[in-house]
Design an enzyme around this catalytic site. Structure first.
Site, PDB file in Angstrom:
ATOM      1  CD  GLU A 106      -8.683   8.717   2.747  1.00 61.64           C
ATOM      2  OE1 GLU A 106      -7.683   8.840   2.031  1.00 61.64           O
ATOM      3  OE2 GLU A 106      -9.590   8.257   2.761  1.00 61.64           O
ATOM      4  CD  GLU A 159      -9.389  11.056  -1.753  1.00 60.32           C
ATOM      5  OE1 GLU A 159      -9.201  10.358  -2.888  1.00 60.32           O
ATOM      6  OE2 GLU A 159      -8.650  11.145  -0.751  1.00 60.32           O
TER       7      GLU A 159
END
Ligand code: FCB
Length: 449
Positions: A354, A172
């Site tokens: 995720e 991320e």
């Protein structure tokens, strides 16, 4: 529901589809002063008053540094194919240029234990714990850090080579760059528009510089990068452009340079005064081919233009939200995957690296009834199945998270685990969501025998 139901024709039932659980180093390890580790930016940030809820920090966290063996045993008991973890950079290189064998040993025993139990390991090199000594020299605002990241990738991949099954350069970069250097909500807590974009470019450059290093040292492993992506929807018909722009900054800005070798025009135009210095050749480096893209999905956003013509997001008060305040919207995952497939003609295989829900979970008489998380996971597995049926190649799904852990600026009050952690005793208890995962995986294993 004691197990997740997959449609009978679902590819998620095949043994090729990878099911896993995910964690990250700073969120679970503790042992911050052990094994030769030096501070990361998160140790420093947590010590800064007012930055993390309740003054929480990762000094002990889930004490995984000591309990790793029983934790791997527990992961195995779930029946997953793979474990996604991250390596703490300051355990491997506690000082500039100094390799710490104890750090390598710590992760090697974990990797070996996973392999001994037949599980693959997915290793993220950077899940936000930058060594503090690099931040002291400017962190991701300093172009030099991109090269330091490639050196770190060299040390890890030279040592482990193909023993790591799947490498991830960054987790991320949106969050590292924008929460860390633009809005100041994450470590190192810097606020500045130009800074945010500069950090983002250096992160992406670090990713690009690391790719050939990983390929050289681990030629048979799989290599890629993980992005968070929040699909955006217009509040009214007039707001489509607002939604499009939200997606552009949220994930096109990070994925386009990798898959298209360019930054999206929409962001360059809107943020023209804040653009980073991009040197000739940078985009060639960043667009090195990747074997997969990881997508972290939690929620969607709804956007509109306000009275001043500014873009803002609007909370959907009628919808169901998780404890952290994120709307539950499984359809967003299908839409997102289909949009990515349309936008990037050359989209590599996707892993959902995720997905999960935060709860205010309590262990009562040895049981944790996390009914909302069970529904959340069920809905999102169906969403993945629908995306595959719509033609997107999705190869795996990792639940965030294996166990409750240090949820960054929210500290310990947000529990994302499928496994409950009692932070007083470090006792782990499988929640209903974990039991449902276990039962589903057991049934799948039976079918595939
Ligand atoms: C993601 C992070 C992960 C976790 C979840 C809830 O942004 O990658 O570490 O905090 O959110």
């Amino acid at each position: 529901m004691n197990k997740y139901q997959l449609p009978s024709d679902s590819q998620l039932r095949s043994k090729e589809f990878v099911f896993g659980v995910a964690t990250s180093s700073y969120q679970i390890e503790g042992g911050v002063e052990e094994g030769g580790r030096t501070p990361s930016i998160w140790d420093t940030f947590c010590r800064t008053p007012g930055k993390v809820d309740n003054g929480d920090h990762g000094d002990v966290a889930c004490d995984h540094y000591h309990l790793w063996k029983q934790d791997i045993e527990m992961i195995h008991s779930l029946g997953v194919d793979a474990y996604r973890l991250s390596i703490a950079w300051p355990r491997i290189l506690p000082q500039d240029g100094v390799v710490n064998q104890q750090g390598l040993d710590f992760y090697e025993q974990i990797i070996d234990e996973c392999h001994a139990r037949g599980m693959k390991v997915y290793v993220t090199l950077y899940h936000w714990d930058l060594p503090q000594y690099l931040e002291d020299k400017g962190g991701w605002l300093n172009r030099e850090t991109s090269y330091k990241f490639a050196e770190y990738a060299e040390v890890v991949s030279r040592y482990f080579g193909d023993k790591i099954d799947v490498y991830t350069t960054l987790n991320e970069p949106f969050v590292s760059a924008f929460l860390g250097y633009r809005w100041g909500e994450h470590a190192p807590g810097i606020k500045g528009e130009r800074e945010g974009f500069l950090a983002s470019h250096h992160l992406m450059l670090g990713h690009g510089l690391a790719m050939p290093v990983l390929r050289k040292n681990a030629p048979n492993a799989t290599h890629g990068v993980v992005f968070n992506a929040t699909p955006a929807y217009p509040l009214t018909d007039k707001d489509q452009a607002a939604a499009d722009y939200c997606e552009a900054e949220n994930f096109h800005w990070f994925i386009d340079p990798v898959l298209k070798g360019e930054y999206p025009q929409a962001v360059i135009e809107r943020q023209s005064t804040k653009m980073p210095m991009i040197l000739e050749g940078d985009l060639d480096i960043i667009s090195a081919p990747v074997d997969y893209i990881g997508i972290n999905y939690y929620t969607r956003s709804v956007a509109r233009f306000n009275e001043n013509g500014d873009i803002e997001t609007v909370k959907q008060t009628e919808s169901e939200h998780t404890y952290i305040g994120w709307e539950i919207y499984p359809q967003g995952l299908t839409d997102l995957l289909v949009r990515l497939n349309t936008r990037y003609g050359n989209l590599p295989p996707i892993y959902i690296t995720e997905n999960g829900a935060a709860g205010d979970d309590h262990c009562i008489n040895g049981e944790v009834n996390d009914e909302q998380r069970v529904r959340y996971v069920q809905g999102h597995l169906e969403a993945v199945d629908n995306a595959i049926k719509a033609g997107v190649k999705v190869d795996g799904y990792f639940a965030w998270s294996l166990m409750d852990n240090f949820e960054w600026a929210f500290g310990y009050c947000q529990r994302f685990g499928m496994v409950h952690v009692d932070y007083q005793t470090q006792k782990r208890t499988l929640k209903q969501s974990a039991i449902a995962y276990q039962n589903m995986l057991l049934e799948r294993a039976e079918e595939n025998k």
